[in-house]
Motif scaffolding. Sequence first.
Motif, mmCIF file in Angstrom:
data_model
loop_
_atom_site.group_PDB
_atom_site.id
_atom_site.type_symbol
_atom_site.label_atom_id
_atom_site.label_comp_id
_atom_site.label_asym_id
_atom_site.label_seq_id
_atom_site.Cartn_x
_atom_site.Cartn_y
_atom_site.Cartn_z
ATOM 1 N N GLU A 6 0.777 -1.274 -0.106
ATOM 2 C CA GLU A 6 -0.003 0.038 -0.054
ATOM 3 C C GLU A 6 0.939 1.315 -0.005
ATOM 4 O O GLU A 6 0.617 2.095 -0.689
ATOM 5 C CB GLU A 6 -0.983 0.054 1.174
ATOM 6 N N CYS A 10 0.873 4.114 -2.840
ATOM 7 C CA CYS A 10 0.663 5.512 -2.541
ATOM 8 C C CYS A 10 1.946 6.263 -2.939
ATOM 9 O O CYS A 10 1.708 7.235 -3.552
ATOM 10 C CB CYS A 10 0.522 5.666 -1.000
ATOM 11 N N LEU A 53 -4.024 10.534 3.330
ATOM 12 C CA LEU A 53 -4.944 9.748 2.518
ATOM 13 C C LEU A 53 -5.589 8.712 3.554
ATOM 14 O O LEU A 53 -6.637 8.556 3.263
ATOM 15 C CB LEU A 53 -4.137 8.916 1.344
ATOM 16 N N GLU A 54 -4.888 8.169 4.304
ATOM 17 C CA GLU A 54 -5.260 7.109 5.064
ATOM 18 C C GLU A 54 -6.241 7.635 6.269
ATOM 19 O O GLU A 54 -7.269 6.954 6.476
ATOM 20 C CB GLU A 54 -4.201 6.087 5.744
ATOM 21 N N SER A 56 -7.776 10.354 6.000
ATOM 22 C CA SER A 56 -8.844 10.732 5.189
ATOM 23 C C SER A 56 -10.048 9.628 4.896
ATOM 24 O O SER A 56 -11.153 9.770 5.142
ATOM 25 C CB SER A 56 -8.627 11.630 3.710
ATOM 26 N N ARG A 57 -9.343 8.523 4.435
ATOM 27 C CA ARG A 57 -10.293 7.324 4.221
ATOM 28 C C ARG A 57 -10.999 7.102 5.372
ATOM 29 O O ARG A 57 -12.269 6.754 5.646
ATOM 30 C CB ARG A 57 -9.311 6.403 3.632
ATOM 31 N N GLY A 60 -13.857 9.468 6.307
ATOM 32 C CA GLY A 60 -14.839 9.462 5.072
ATOM 33 C C GLY A 60 -14.465 10.925 4.236
ATOM 34 O O GLY A 60 -15.658 11.419 3.721
ATOM 35 N N GLU A 62 -13.235 13.106 1.058
ATOM 36 C CA GLU A 62 -13.138 12.610 -0.625
ATOM 37 C C GLU A 62 -11.798 12.341 -0.899
ATOM 38 O O GLU A 62 -10.795 13.134 -0.487
ATOM 39 C CB GLU A 62 -13.598 13.985 -1.382
ATOM 40 N N ARG A 63 -11.612 11.398 -1.685
ATOM 41 C CA ARG A 63 -10.159 10.896 -1.971
ATOM 42 C C ARG A 63 -9.321 12.213 -2.927
ATOM 43 O O ARG A 63 -8.319 12.401 -2.743
ATOM 44 C CB ARG A 63 -10.244 9.899 -2.848
ATOM 45 N N GLY A 192 -6.985 14.552 7.702
ATOM 46 C CA GLY A 192 -8.283 13.807 7.321
ATOM 47 C C GLY A 192 -9.281 14.332 8.004
ATOM 48 O O GLY A 192 -10.289 14.320 7.587
ATOM 49 N N GLU A 278 -11.490 -0.773 10.459
ATOM 50 C CA GLU A 278 -11.177 0.282 9.585
ATOM 51 C C GLU A 278 -9.776 1.177 9.928
ATOM 52 O O GLU A 278 -9.293 1.663 8.784
ATOM 53 C CB GLU A 278 -12.375 1.455 9.603
#
Length: 294
Positions: A6, A10, A53-54, A56-57, A60, A62-63, A192, A278
């Motif tokens: 991953e 990335c 990125l992680e 944020s994911r 929830g 937006e990517r 995030g 998660e």
Amino acid sequence: MILKDELAKCATHVDNALEALLRGAVTPSKQLCDAMLYGTIGSGKKLRPWLVLESSRLLGAERENALQCAMAVECVHAYSLIHDDLPAMDDDDMRRGKPTTHIKFDEATAILAGDSLLTLAFELLSSDKTHKDAHIRTSLITALARAAGGAGMVGGQMLDISASSESFDLQKTIDMQGLKTGKLIEFSCAAGSILANSSPEDTARLTQYGHAIGLAFQVTDDLLDAEGCEEQTGKRAGKDKDKGKSTYIDFLGVEGARDKAKNLIEDAKSCLEPYGEEAEGLRQTADYILTRNN
Ligand code: GRG
């Protein structure tokens, strides 16, 4: 999930996005553009973008918004490394396994490449591609400015420079590292929650996670500096000792420093408990910081 894969995905994704961004950046100077690209893409773990990125994911966001923010934080990080390597600062000739930017180009070009990357980061965050809500964009800009500036990374760098002439105790060393290395990592984790407009509880948990892994990252950096080999780290080993700088190892010894890093990683992982499975990516990232070899 296999973290190594991953992280590699990335790094490629962020590198491609940064290359397109920097090649399209408005500058009349090809030399400046080349130096910005040289100091930013093609190498480096891209750990801070991954954290943006992680986180944020997880919360929830937006990517596409998160990617903008991930690029901004890497621009600030790349600038800090380019400037840190300059003769007036750490005076290093190798970084990420290749000649530092001022060796490859020249000092003036390296200073200007760093300056342009820093300002580009804030241009990125002010774009509506980062978030449609101007309040969120402003919060990101404020948080990154505080993390990177005199109250954060730059302030920590100044304390670090004075540490060569004064003697620092363990607490002063922790405070200095928390600013110099920690604040940008902390921002990357909190980003995030800002993008997702999360609750204050989520923001506090992600900030606390970032604080703990940021300190652990510095402890493992000291261990790598003392014990790692240049081939793995891509930079000269033993340079802190040569410069008479205090490290965690001076205060705690190698085993004590390892224990300190382990405790910090446990603290970091405890912040993720409410998120269950998660949060596996961030949990594995914390473990990776403990075992990294570059
Ligand atoms: C010059 C304003 C200014 C600040 C410099 C961050 C910093 C402040 C200096 C870097 C010095 C240093 C080597 C600190 C140890 C921790 C650290 C930030 C290591 C480099 O980060 P990595 O390992 O680098 O994430 P890559 O190359 O993987 O991106």
